[in-house]
Design a protein around this motif. Structure first.
Motif, mmCIF file in Angstrom:
data_model
loop_
_atom_site.group_PDB
_atom_site.id
_atom_site.type_symbol
_atom_site.label_atom_id
_atom_site.label_comp_id
_atom_site.label_asym_id
_atom_site.label_seq_id
_atom_site.Cartn_x
_atom_site.Cartn_y
_atom_site.Cartn_z
ATOM 1 N N CYS A 53 -29.086 33.346 46.235
ATOM 2 C CA CYS A 53 -30.210 33.738 47.087
ATOM 3 C C CYS A 53 -29.802 34.195 48.485
ATOM 4 O O CYS A 53 -30.657 34.596 49.278
ATOM 5 C CB CYS A 53 -31.219 32.599 47.200
ATOM 6 S SG CYS A 53 -31.957 32.121 45.618
ATOM 7 N N LYS A 68 -36.275 44.232 45.236
ATOM 8 C CA LYS A 68 -36.578 43.766 43.876
ATOM 9 C C LYS A 68 -35.335 43.174 43.213
ATOM 10 O O LYS A 68 -35.403 42.120 42.562
ATOM 11 C CB LYS A 68 -37.122 44.924 43.046
ATOM 12 C CG LYS A 68 -37.608 44.519 41.667
ATOM 13 C CD LYS A 68 -38.247 45.696 40.931
ATOM 14 C CE LYS A 68 -38.745 45.262 39.567
ATOM 15 N NZ LYS A 68 -39.366 46.405 38.823
ATOM 16 N N ASP A 70 -32.679 41.842 44.727
ATOM 17 C CA ASP A 70 -32.346 40.586 45.403
ATOM 18 C C ASP A 70 -33.237 39.447 44.913
ATOM 19 O O ASP A 70 -32.770 38.321 44.695
ATOM 20 C CB ASP A 70 -32.494 40.742 46.918
ATOM 21 C CG ASP A 70 -31.388 41.600 47.519
ATOM 22 O OD1 ASP A 70 -30.315 41.709 46.897
ATOM 23 O OD2 ASP A 70 -31.602 42.157 48.618
ATOM 24 N N ASP A 71 -34.523 39.751 44.741
ATOM 25 C CA ASP A 71 -35.470 38.731 44.270
ATOM 26 C C ASP A 71 -35.142 38.274 42.854
ATOM 27 O O ASP A 71 -35.202 37.078 42.539
ATOM 28 C CB ASP A 71 -36.908 39.264 44.336
ATOM 29 C CG ASP A 71 -37.412 39.411 45.768
ATOM 30 O OD1 ASP A 71 -36.773 38.824 46.671
ATOM 31 O OD2 ASP A 71 -38.422 40.111 45.976
ATOM 32 N N CYS A 74 -31.981 36.039 42.739
ATOM 33 C CA CYS A 74 -32.146 34.697 43.325
ATOM 34 C C CYS A 74 -32.668 33.712 42.288
ATOM 35 O O CYS A 74 -33.635 33.986 41.569
ATOM 36 C CB CYS A 74 -33.116 34.779 44.509
ATOM 37 S SG CYS A 74 -33.468 33.186 45.276
ATOM 38 N N SER A 77 -36.386 32.687 41.636
ATOM 39 C CA SER A 77 -37.313 33.513 40.851
ATOM 40 C C SER A 77 -37.616 32.884 39.488
ATOM 41 O O SER A 77 -38.590 33.269 38.826
ATOM 42 C CB SER A 77 -36.737 34.918 40.652
ATOM 43 O OG SER A 77 -35.544 34.871 39.875
ATOM 44 N N GLU A 170 -36.011 29.715 54.187
ATOM 45 C CA GLU A 170 -35.733 31.141 54.020
ATOM 46 C C GLU A 170 -35.785 31.827 55.373
ATOM 47 O O GLU A 170 -36.710 31.608 56.158
ATOM 48 C CB GLU A 170 -36.755 31.775 53.074
ATOM 49 C CG GLU A 170 -36.649 31.296 51.632
ATOM 50 C CD GLU A 170 -37.529 32.101 50.679
ATOM 51 O OE1 GLU A 170 -37.365 33.325 50.648
ATOM 52 O OE2 GLU A 170 -38.376 31.491 50.011
#
Length: 316
Positions: A53, A68, A70-71, A74, A77, A170
Motif C-alpha cells: 500500500c 486504480k 495502486d488501489d 494495496c 482492497s 493513510e
C-alpha cells in the motif's frame, strides 16, 4: 395402556434432553452484519499491508489509471466489509450473545483526539451481563485531517469472544499499519488484551512516553483485618489508567481482576471499578497527597466501619 404410557414418558424425557442439549450448545450467536471483516484477524494479511500500500510515485499528479492500479495492488482492497455504515448508527445495535447471560452491542461515541480534525466518526462495543455494562472498547473510528492530508482508521473483526482491531493511517505516501491486537471477552465480561503488534515507531514512542510520565504508574499494597480477624488484601498494579489489575484476597479467598480502566476523579484521585456487578462493594478509590497514597471506598469501610480512608503502600 401401560406400554403407551411408558412410550410417552420415554418420548417426553428424550424431548427434554434434546431441548437441554440445544440450550447448552447454542450459547454464541453473532449477527454477521456487524462482525466486521475476517481478514482483520489474519496477521499475515496485516503484515502485507505496508509493502503493498506504500506508493512508489508521488501522490499528486497520478493518472486515473495509476490510481486504480495502486488501489488494486494495496492489500486493503481485499477488505469487503463496509465499515462506514457504522457512521450512520442512530442508537445501540445488538451484535449478539457470547454466553447465556452475556450480550454485546455497539453504539456511536465521540473520539477523544479530534483537534484539527475535519470529519470524525467512532463506534464503541459494549459488553453487558444481566443488564449491567461490564466493559467497553472502541472498535471503529474514522478521523480525517484534511489539512495534513491524513486519515486515521480503526477496523475490527468479532469472532466468538475474540475482538481483533487494526489501526491504519493513510497519507500522501500511502497506507501504513500503526497497531494490530487480539482481545478477548472473559467470563467476567472484561475485555482482556491477548496479544498485539505495534508497527508505528511514533505510536510506540508515544505509548512509552505516556507510561513513563504517568504519576499513577506503580504497584500498590494494602492489607487490614476486621474485628473478626478476617484479613483483606489488595494488590493493585497500575500500568496506566487504561490498564490496571486488582488482586483481592478476602480471608484466604483470592480473586483477580485484570485489564481494568480507571476513571480520573481529579488530579489527585482515581476511581477503580474492579467488579461492576458488585456496585459500590466492587469500587475503590486511590488518592495521593504529596508522596503518600490512600485507599477508600465501601470495601475499605466495611473492614473498619467509621474509617473510610486508609494508607496505601506504593511498593514500586
Amino acid at each position: 395402556m401401560k406400554k403407551i404410557i411408558i412410550i410417552l414418558c420415554f418420548l417426553s424425557i428424550f424431548s427434554c434432553k434434546k431441548t437441554q442439549e440445544n440450550v447448552s450448545i447454542n450459547t454464541i450467536e453473532l449477527n454477521k452484519e456487524w462482525q466486521g471483516d475476517l481478514l482483520i484477524s489474519d496477521l499475515n494479511f496485516v503484515n502485507s499491508i505496508e509493502p503493498t500500500c506504500k506508493l512508489n510515485s508521488s501522490f499528486f499528479g497520478r493518472t486515473d489509471k495509476q490510481i486504480k492500479e495502486d488501489d488494486l495492488k494495496c492489500a486493503l482492497s481485499k477488505i469487503k466489509f463496509n465499515y462506514e455504515k457504522l457512521n450512520s448508527l442512530k442508537s445501540k445495535t445488538f451484535v449478539g450473545k457470547i454466553g447465556p447471560n452475556t450480550n454485546i452491542f455497539i453504539n456511536t461515541t465521540k473520539p477523544s483526539d479530534t483537534e484539527n480534525a475535519d470529519i470524525y466518526n467512532q463506534a464503541t462495543l459494549y459488553v453487558q451481563i444481566n443488564k449491567n455494562i461490564t466493559d467497553s472498547i472502541v472498535i471503529y473510528h474514522l478521523i480525517n485531517f484534511s489539512e495534513a492530508l491524513t486519515v486515521k482508521e480503526r477496523n475490527y473483526f468479532i469472532n466468538n469472544d475474540n475482538i481483533y482491531l487494526l489501526d491504519i493511517a493513510e497519507d500522501e505516501s500511502g497506507a501504513s499499519v500503526q497497531k494490530w491486537s487480539q482481545n478477548k471477552i472473559n467470563s467476567s465480561g472484561k475485555i482482556v488484551l491477548i496479544k498485539q503488534k505495534i508497527f508505528s515507531v511514533e505510536e510506540d514512542s508515544k505509548k512509552i512516553m505516556q507510561t513513563e510520565n504517568d504519576p499513577w504508574r506503580g504497584t500498590y499494597h494494602f492489607e487490614a483485618s476486621n474485628k473478626d480477624d478476617a484479613k483483606t488484601i489488595f494488590n493493585i498494579t497500575i500500568n496506566s489508567l487504561n490498564d490496571i489489575s486488582v488482586d483481592v484476597n478476602e480471608d484466604g479467598i483470592e480473586n483477580k481482576y485484570p485489564h481494568i480502566k480507571a476513571e480520573e476523579v481529579n488530579n489527585e484521585k482515581i476511581k477503580i471499578n474492579y467488579d461492576p456487578p458488585s456496585g459500590d462493594m466492587g469500587t475503590i478509590y486511590v488518592e495521593k497527597s504529596d508522596n503518600e497514597f490512600f485507599i477508600s471506598g465501601q470495601p475499605i469501610y466495611f473492614i473498619n466501619p467509621g474509617n473510610n480512608e486508609m494508607p496505601l503502600k506504593k511498593v514500586k
